[in-house]
Design a protein around this motif. Sequence first.
Motif, PDB file in Angstrom:
ATOM      1  N   PHE A  99       0.846  -1.013   0.078  1.00  0.00           N
ATOM      2  CA  PHE A  99      -0.048   0.035  -0.074  1.00  0.00           C
ATOM      3  C   PHE A  99       0.867   1.315   0.043  1.00  0.00           C
ATOM      4  N   PHE A 100       1.011   1.767  -1.383  1.00  0.00           N
ATOM      5  CA  PHE A 100       1.872   3.034  -1.346  1.00  0.00           C
ATOM      6  C   PHE A 100       1.999   3.669  -2.580  1.00  0.00           C
ATOM      7  N   GLN A 101       1.384   3.122  -3.643  1.00  0.00           N
ATOM      8  CA  GLN A 101       1.180   3.738  -5.116  1.00  0.00           C
ATOM      9  C   GLN A 101      -0.003   3.758  -5.566  1.00  0.00           C
ATOM     10  N   HIS A 102       0.050   4.748  -6.847  1.00  0.00           N
ATOM     11  CA  HIS A 102      -1.143   5.057  -7.485  1.00  0.00           C
ATOM     12  C   HIS A 102      -0.878   4.175  -8.793  1.00  0.00           C
ATOM     13  N   LYS A 103      -1.953   4.024  -9.618  1.00  0.00           N
ATOM     14  CA  LYS A 103      -1.944   3.209 -10.994  1.00  0.00           C
ATOM     15  C   LYS A 103      -0.989   3.527 -12.092  1.00  0.00           C
ATOM     16  N   PRO A 104      -0.751   5.082 -12.384  1.00  0.00           N
ATOM     17  CA  PRO A 104       0.128   5.259 -13.423  1.00  0.00           C
ATOM     18  C   PRO A 104       1.590   4.737 -12.871  1.00  0.00           C
ATOM     19  N   TYR A 105       1.974   4.875 -11.599  1.00  0.00           N
ATOM     20  CA  TYR A 105       3.240   4.358 -11.151  1.00  0.00           C
ATOM     21  C   TYR A 105       3.553   2.919 -11.395  1.00  0.00           C
ATOM     22  N   LEU A 106       2.291   2.135 -10.890  1.00  0.00           N
ATOM     23  CA  LEU A 106       2.381   0.713 -10.943  1.00  0.00           C
ATOM     24  C   LEU A 106       2.430   0.194 -12.551  1.00  0.00           C
ATOM     25  N   ASP A 107       1.658   0.934 -13.399  1.00  0.00           N
ATOM     26  CA  ASP A 107       1.603   0.557 -14.868  1.00  0.00           C
ATOM     27  C   ASP A 107       3.135   0.422 -15.323  1.00  0.00           C
ATOM     28  N   ASP A 108       3.712   1.650 -14.998  1.00  0.00           N
ATOM     29  CA  ASP A 108       5.046   2.006 -15.417  1.00  0.00           C
ATOM     30  C   ASP A 108       6.242   1.025 -15.061  1.00  0.00           C
ATOM     31  N   PHE A 109       6.125   0.546 -13.591  1.00  0.00           N
ATOM     32  CA  PHE A 109       6.536  -0.329 -12.855  1.00  0.00           C
ATOM     33  C   PHE A 109       6.638  -1.892 -13.551  1.00  0.00           C
ATOM     34  N   ASN A 110       5.596  -2.376 -13.499  1.00  0.00           N
ATOM     35  CA  ASN A 110       5.162  -3.609 -14.200  1.00  0.00           C
ATOM     36  C   ASN A 110       5.901  -3.647 -15.566  1.00  0.00           C
ATOM     37  N   LYS A 111       5.545  -2.693 -16.502  1.00  0.00           N
ATOM     38  CA  LYS A 111       6.284  -2.763 -17.884  1.00  0.00           C
ATOM     39  C   LYS A 111       7.494  -2.741 -17.863  1.00  0.00           C
ATOM     40  N   LYS A 112       8.324  -1.930 -16.884  1.00  0.00           N
ATOM     41  CA  LYS A 112       9.921  -1.809 -16.932  1.00  0.00           C
ATOM     42  C   LYS A 112      10.548  -2.905 -16.315  1.00  0.00           C
ATOM     43  N   ASN A 113       9.767  -3.620 -15.427  1.00  0.00           N
ATOM     44  CA  ASN A 113      10.429  -4.599 -14.604  1.00  0.00           C
ATOM     45  C   ASN A 113       9.852  -6.102 -14.878  1.00  0.00           C
ATOM     46  N   GLY A 114       8.741  -6.348 -15.576  1.00  0.00           N
ATOM     47  CA  GLY A 114       8.245  -7.602 -15.783  1.00  0.00           C
ATOM     48  C   GLY A 114       7.599  -8.242 -14.501  1.00  0.00           C
ATOM     49  N   THR A 115       6.928  -7.309 -13.654  1.00  0.00           N
ATOM     50  CA  THR A 115       6.289  -7.750 -12.641  1.00  0.00           C
ATOM     51  C   THR A 115       5.048  -7.813 -12.863  1.00  0.00           C
ATOM     52  N   HIS A 116       4.067  -8.276 -11.940  1.00  0.00           N
ATOM     53  CA  HIS A 116       2.642  -8.768 -11.999  1.00  0.00           C
ATOM     54  C   HIS A 116       1.941  -8.478 -10.663  1.00  0.00           C
ATOM     55  N   ILE A 117       2.033  -6.993 -10.424  1.00  0.00           N
ATOM     56  CA  ILE A 117       1.224  -6.442  -9.153  1.00  0.00           C
ATOM     57  C   ILE A 117      -0.036  -5.837  -9.805  1.00  0.00           C
ATOM     58  N   VAL A 118      -1.016  -5.962  -9.082  1.00  0.00           N
ATOM     59  CA  VAL A 118      -2.374  -5.634  -9.527  1.00  0.00           C
ATOM     60  C   VAL A 118      -3.106  -4.797  -8.322  1.00  0.00           C
ATOM     61  N   PRO A 119      -3.691  -3.950  -8.814  1.00  0.00           N
ATOM     62  CA  PRO A 119      -4.465  -3.219  -7.623  1.00  0.00           C
ATOM     63  C   PRO A 119      -5.709  -3.954  -7.174  1.00  0.00           C
ATOM     64  N   VAL A 120      -6.083  -3.599  -5.633  1.00  0.00           N
ATOM     65  CA  VAL A 120      -7.392  -4.364  -5.188  1.00  0.00           C
ATOM     66  C   VAL A 120      -8.322  -3.258  -4.925  1.00  0.00           C
ATOM     67  N   VAL A 121      -7.903  -2.059  -4.093  1.00  0.00           N
ATOM     68  CA  VAL A 121      -8.949  -1.330  -3.843  1.00  0.00           C
ATOM     69  C   VAL A 121      -8.203   0.175  -3.535  1.00  0.00           C
ATOM     70  N   ASN A 122      -8.936   1.013  -3.920  1.00  0.00           N
ATOM     71  CA  ASN A 122      -8.375   2.764  -3.859  1.00  0.00           C
ATOM     72  C   ASN A 122      -8.593   2.903  -2.435  1.00  0.00           C
ATOM     73  N   VAL A 123      -7.787   3.720  -1.929  1.00  0.00           N
ATOM     74  CA  VAL A 123      -8.013   4.164  -0.440  1.00  0.00           C
ATOM     75  C   VAL A 123      -7.617   5.704  -0.244  1.00  0.00           C
ATOM     76  N   GLU A 124      -6.894   6.044  -0.533  1.00  0.00           N
ATOM     77  CA  GLU A 124      -6.660   7.795  -0.386  1.00  0.00           C
ATOM     78  C   GLU A 124      -5.980   8.323  -1.513  1.00  0.00           C
ATOM     79  N   LEU A 125      -5.927   9.380  -1.470  1.00  0.00           N
ATOM     80  CA  LEU A 125      -4.881  10.528  -2.447  1.00  0.00           C
ATOM     81  C   LEU A 125      -4.182  11.520  -1.694  1.00  0.00           C
ATOM     82  N   GLU A 126      -3.139  11.713  -1.976  1.00  0.00           N
ATOM     83  CA  GLU A 126      -2.235  12.453  -1.201  1.00  0.00           C
ATOM     84  C   GLU A 126      -1.873  13.609  -2.367  1.00  0.00           C
ATOM     85  N   PRO A 127      -2.469  14.772  -2.456  1.00  0.00           N
ATOM     86  CA  PRO A 127      -1.900  15.737  -3.483  1.00  0.00           C
ATOM     87  C   PRO A 127      -0.744  16.206  -3.560  1.00  0.00           C
TER      88      PRO A 127
END
Length: 287
Positions: A99-127
């Motif tokens: 629990f630390f990231q947002h979707k644009p970051y995760l999409d980029d991370f998975n693409k670059k690193n060949g990982t398979h992390i997926v979101p489950v539920v949104n919680v909060e926003l830190e502007p």
Amino acid sequence: MRKNTKITAAALATAALAVGLTACGSSSDPKPAAKADGAKADPSKALVVAASPTPHADILKFVKDNLAAKAGLKLEVKEFTDYVLPNTATEQGQVDANFFQHKPYLDDFNKKNGTHIVPVVNVELEPLGLYSHKVKSLKEIASGQTVAVPNDTTNEGRALQLLASNGLITLKDGAGAGAKLSDIKDSKGLKFKELEAATLPRALNDVDAAVINGNYAIEANLKPAKDALALEKADGNPYANFLAVKQGNESDPRVQKLAKLLNSDEVKKFIADKYAGSVVPAFGAAK
């Protein structure tokens, strides 16, 4: 007694290397990942969740101390101080979720690193906000001054969009969420320094202003709602932070329990009371 473990980048350097992570590297031919099957998880075991200290670990500790036992959930929180190792540890099964990231970051991370992390539920926003120890308003930011921005792909683009929306720079047509320094059409005389997101609060004394992620701003005793010279708007913002797991573990009954608790009225009140607008609830299914 709380059982919370703080993990630094050095502590899991070996783990990071194991999946070939570099600051800008990629994995063009990743090895097939071991399949995960959360439905087979032992519900009596503690769910181990990796999180940035603030606000993510704080929110999880609130759930652990006030809600988890009643829901029949054992919860362990491990704190990480960077944006890479939580995903590495989740991919390798060293933790069950993060629990630390947002979707644009995760999409980029998975693409670059060949990982398979997926979101489950949104919680909060830190502007995301623009901060300074040297000027007191946007009007005082002038040609020749230096602005620091996060050096990771998604947060740098997010930072540049914030600067552009406040008239400090002009971006080229078509520069979107992944904007880079090379996409600046008119810098209006400003200079830019790219730094790791976690180091930006410490850089405030060395630059004229810095665009800082909300969690790191709060950790540095900055109050985004009060101290930011410019702050992202929450409405329609795509950068909600969410609970995430390795693909296949969404069906883990412990993950499902935690997801429900993280979207509870109790957590909404905790966020509102503790962060006073510097962090805002952003509940709902993550896509």
